[in-house]
Design a protein around this motif. Structure first.
Motif, PDB file in Angstrom:
ATOM      1  N   SER A   1       0.862  -1.185   0.000  1.00 32.00           N
ATOM      2  CA  SER A   1       0.000   0.000   0.000  1.00 32.00           C
ATOM      3  C   SER A   1       0.895   1.230   0.000  1.00 32.00           C
ATOM      4  N   ASP A   2       1.367   1.608  -1.193  1.00 29.12           N
ATOM      5  CA  ASP A   2       2.334   2.701  -1.300  1.00 29.12           C
ATOM      6  C   ASP A   2       1.649   4.048  -1.473  1.00 29.12           C
ATOM      7  N   GLY A   3       2.330   5.089  -0.990  1.00 29.69           N
ATOM      8  CA  GLY A   3       1.910   6.452  -1.248  1.00 29.69           C
ATOM      9  C   GLY A   3       2.735   7.027  -2.376  1.00 29.69           C
ATOM     10  N   LYS A   4       2.635   8.327  -2.583  1.00 31.59           N
ATOM     11  CA  LYS A   4       3.388   8.969  -3.667  1.00 31.59           C
ATOM     12  C   LYS A   4       4.888   8.895  -3.431  1.00 31.59           C
ATOM     13  N   VAL A   5       5.329   9.049  -2.195  1.00 32.03           N
ATOM     14  CA  VAL A   5       6.763   8.999  -1.892  1.00 32.03           C
ATOM     15  C   VAL A   5       7.071   8.001  -0.783  1.00 32.03           C
ATOM     16  N   THR A   6       6.091   7.232  -0.377  1.00 29.65           N
ATOM     17  CA  THR A   6       6.256   6.292   0.728  1.00 29.65           C
ATOM     18  C   THR A   6       6.009   4.869   0.251  1.00 29.65           C
ATOM     19  N   LYS A   7       6.855   3.943   0.699  1.00 31.32           N
ATOM     20  CA  LYS A   7       6.646   2.522   0.455  1.00 31.32           C
ATOM     21  C   LYS A   7       6.105   1.895   1.737  1.00 31.32           C
ATOM     22  N   SER A   8       5.104   1.035   1.596  1.00 37.05           N
ATOM     23  CA  SER A   8       4.582   0.394   2.800  1.00 37.05           C
ATOM     24  C   SER A   8       3.931  -0.944   2.474  1.00 37.05           C
ATOM     25  N   ARG A   9       3.947  -1.793   3.474  1.00 38.71           N
ATOM     26  CA  ARG A   9       3.151  -3.022   3.483  1.00 38.71           C
ATOM     27  C   ARG A   9       2.408  -3.010   4.805  1.00 38.71           C
ATOM     28  N   LEU A  10       1.118  -3.295   4.766  1.00 38.19           N
ATOM     29  CA  LEU A  10       0.347  -3.152   5.995  1.00 38.19           C
ATOM     30  C   LEU A  10      -0.783  -4.159   6.114  1.00 38.19           C
ATOM     31  N   LEU A  11      -1.290  -4.224   7.312  1.00 38.83           N
ATOM     32  CA  LEU A  11      -2.447  -5.057   7.630  1.00 38.83           C
ATOM     33  C   LEU A  11      -3.239  -4.330   8.709  1.00 38.83           C
ATOM     34  N   VAL A  12      -4.568  -4.346   8.612  1.00 38.44           N
ATOM     35  CA  VAL A  12      -5.404  -3.792   9.669  1.00 38.44           C
ATOM     36  C   VAL A  12      -6.698  -4.585   9.747  1.00 38.44           C
ATOM     37  N   ARG A  13      -7.030  -5.029  10.943  1.00 38.13           N
ATOM     38  CA  ARG A  13      -8.313  -5.689  11.185  1.00 38.13           C
ATOM     39  C   ARG A  13      -9.272  -4.610  11.689  1.00 38.13           C
ATOM     40  N   LYS A  14      -9.970  -4.009  10.746  1.00 40.06           N
ATOM     41  CA  LYS A  14     -10.696  -2.773  11.005  1.00 40.06           C
ATOM     42  C   LYS A  14     -11.716  -2.904  12.131  1.00 40.06           C
ATOM     43  N   GLU A  15     -12.472  -3.976  12.148  1.00 34.41           N
ATOM     44  CA  GLU A  15     -13.513  -4.115  13.168  1.00 34.41           C
ATOM     45  C   GLU A  15     -12.915  -4.114  14.571  1.00 34.41           C
ATOM     46  N   LYS A  16     -11.822  -4.844  14.751  1.00 36.46           N
ATOM     47  CA  LYS A  16     -11.165  -4.914  16.063  1.00 36.46           C
ATOM     48  C   LYS A  16     -10.543  -3.571  16.432  1.00 36.46           C
ATOM     49  N   VAL A  17      -9.897  -2.934  15.467  1.00 33.82           N
ATOM     50  CA  VAL A  17      -9.210  -1.665  15.738  1.00 33.82           C
ATOM     51  C   VAL A  17     -10.199  -0.558  16.056  1.00 33.82           C
ATOM     52  N   MET A  18     -11.283  -0.483  15.304  1.00 38.58           N
ATOM     53  CA  MET A  18     -12.260   0.579  15.525  1.00 38.58           C
ATOM     54  C   MET A  18     -13.038   0.386  16.822  1.00 38.58           C
ATOM     55  N   ALA A  19     -13.065  -0.841  17.354  1.00 40.82           N
ATOM     56  CA  ALA A  19     -13.735  -1.094  18.631  1.00 40.82           C
ATOM     57  C   ALA A  19     -12.868  -0.673  19.814  1.00 40.82           C
ATOM     58  N   ALA A  20     -11.585  -0.516  19.604  1.00 43.93           N
ATOM     59  CA  ALA A  20     -10.665  -0.149  20.681  1.00 43.93           C
ATOM     60  C   ALA A  20     -10.857   1.314  21.078  1.00 43.93           C
ATOM     61  N   LYS A  21     -10.718   1.589  22.375  1.00 38.82           N
ATOM     62  CA  LYS A  21     -10.880   2.945  22.898  1.00 38.82           C
ATOM     63  C   LYS A  21      -9.620   3.488  23.563  1.00 38.82           C
ATOM     64  N   THR A  22      -8.796   2.592  24.070  1.00 39.54           N
ATOM     65  CA  THR A  22      -7.574   3.022  24.762  1.00 39.54           C
ATOM     66  C   THR A  22      -6.352   2.418  24.088  1.00 39.54           C
ATOM     67  N   VAL A  23      -5.208   3.096  24.221  1.00 39.71           N
ATOM     68  CA  VAL A  23      -3.965   2.645  23.593  1.00 39.71           C
ATOM     69  C   VAL A  23      -2.789   3.059  24.461  1.00 39.71           C
ATOM     70  N   ASN A  24      -1.771   2.226  24.494  1.00 35.51           N
ATOM     71  CA  ASN A  24      -0.513   2.642  25.107  1.00 35.51           C
ATOM     72  C   ASN A  24       0.613   2.484  24.091  1.00 35.51           C
ATOM     73  N   ILE A  25       1.724   3.165  24.343  1.00 34.44           N
ATOM     74  CA  ILE A  25       2.822   3.227  23.375  1.00 34.44           C
ATOM     75  C   ILE A  25       4.121   2.834  24.072  1.00 34.44           C
ATOM     76  N   SER A  26       4.726   1.759  23.620  1.00 32.28           N
ATOM     77  CA  SER A  26       6.042   1.391  24.133  1.00 32.28           C
ATOM     78  C   SER A  26       7.103   2.252  23.459  1.00 32.28           C
ATOM     79  N   PRO A  27       8.178   2.606  24.169  1.00 25.93           N
ATOM     80  CA  PRO A  27       9.240   3.404  23.541  1.00 25.93           C
ATOM     81  C   PRO A  27       9.776   2.716  22.286  1.00 25.93           C
ATOM     82  N   THR A  28       9.917   3.479  21.227  1.00 29.11           N
ATOM     83  CA  THR A  28      10.415   2.949  19.954  1.00 29.11           C
ATOM     84  C   THR A  28      11.837   2.428  20.113  1.00 29.11           C
ATOM     85  N   PHE A  29      12.072   1.250  19.571  1.00 31.50           N
ATOM     86  CA  PHE A  29      13.393   0.620  19.619  1.00 31.50           C
ATOM     87  C   PHE A  29      14.217   1.073  18.424  1.00 31.50           C
ATOM     88  N   PHE A  30      15.411   1.565  18.681  1.00 37.35           N
ATOM     89  CA  PHE A  30      16.296   2.043  17.609  1.00 37.35           C
ATOM     90  C   PHE A  30      17.701   1.505  17.881  1.00 37.35           C
TER      91      PHE A  30
END
Length: 299
Positions: free
Chosen positions: A59-88
């Motif tokens: 699923s590429d954009g004009k200047v972005t390359k990407s491969r993705l997956l989303v289970r829309k029903e599950k994701v849209m039902a979610a209300k809260t989210v937490n974020i782990s520190p990005t690993f670099f």
């Protein structure tokens, strides 16, 4: 007599119209050549950190390359989210310093937190949530500091060039040493099941990336772009690159972008945006390290 005079004027104006058309053609060719040659490669690099790579689709954009997956029903039902520190890991960008890698990783986290706040209640990384987001930077090519410095010095005070067409175009960066960034990320539910994932790669461009004298500058700017894209995947439950026109930022995103307090307290852990000071410094070619204070200790 009037008819003849009118014909002479029309005949006299034809060369001007012809030259104008030629100028537009030349401008179009030059602009296209710059765009094609003035973009850093944007490879998608897998780091092996996702819980699963099954089902990812291109699923590429004009200047972005990407491969993705989303289970829309599950994701849209979610209300809260937490974020782990990005690993670099150092192996993903050995030419960057530890401090620069930390700054880029935190830029990913901050952008994710602010953008996810458009729909989710963001909680602390150690708090329970419907979705847990974790990202890993898999490659970051450094920016050529000398070329960026030349570009910044050239652009100060002169932002456009006419080329004789009366259609000004932005002065591009020197197309040498443009940086790129590759990231993989996923969102999992409390049972550890993957509900969304993305492999993402993008490079800086000569027209739309501000040159700054720092090896980390392009990776730093691209980190925010990734944060917006992955957050869109979760907020909307669909690809950020398909069927999307202009994405207007929310008011909370604008206020956070100028350095005001974020919508959710958990986002304070990633520090506030440098705001106007960072924007001005960036336009002058100053390193992001000078204005971004990075993450703040957890409260």
């Amino acid at each position: 007599m009037r008819f003849i005079a009118g014909s002479n004027q029309a005949t006299a104006s034809w060369p001007q119209r012809h030259r104008s058309a030629k100028h537009r053609e030349v401008l179009a060719v030059v602009t296209m050549a710059i765009l094609l040659s003035g973009c850093a490669a944007s490879p998608i690099v897998s780091g092996g950190g996702l819980s699963s790579y099954d089902g990812l689709t291109q699923s590429d954009g004009k200047v972005t390359k990407s491969r993705l997956l989303v289970r829309k029903e599950k994701v849209m039902a979610a209300k809260t989210v937490n974020i782990s520190p990005t690993f670099f890991p150092a192996s993903a960008a050995p030419k960057l310093s530890n401090a620069q890698r930390a700054l880029v990783a935190n830029a990913v986290d901050r952008a994710l937190c602010i953008s996810l706040s458009d729909r989710f209640q963001v909680v602390r990384a150690d708090g329970s949530a419907d979705l847990s987001v974790r990202a890993s930077i898999t490659q970051a090519t450094p920016t050529d500091e000398l070329a960026a410095g030349v570009s910044a010095a050239t652009s100060i005070g002169t932002k456009f060039v006419d080329m004789g067409t009366n259609v000004p175009i932005p002065i591009p960066r020197v197309p040498i040493g443009l940086g790129n960034l590759s990231i993989e990320a996923e969102a999992v539910d409390p049972a550890g099941q993957q509900q969304a994932a993305m492999l993402w790669g993008r490079g800086a461009t000569v027209f739309f990336s501000s040159p700054k004298v720092s090896k980390a500058s392009d990776a730093y700017d691209l980190a925010a772009e990734f944060g917006d894209d992955f957050a869109y995947l979760l907020v909307k439950g669909e690809s950020p690159f398909k069927g999307v026109g202009i994405k207007l930022p929310s008011w909370q995103k604008i206020s956070s972008g100028v350095g005001l307090a974020p919508k959710h307290k958990a986002c304070e852990n990633f520090g506030r945006s440098p705001g106007v000071a960072g924007f001005v410094a960036g336009k002058l070619g100053m390193p992001p390290e000078w204005t971004d204070k990075g993450a703040t200790p957890s409260q």
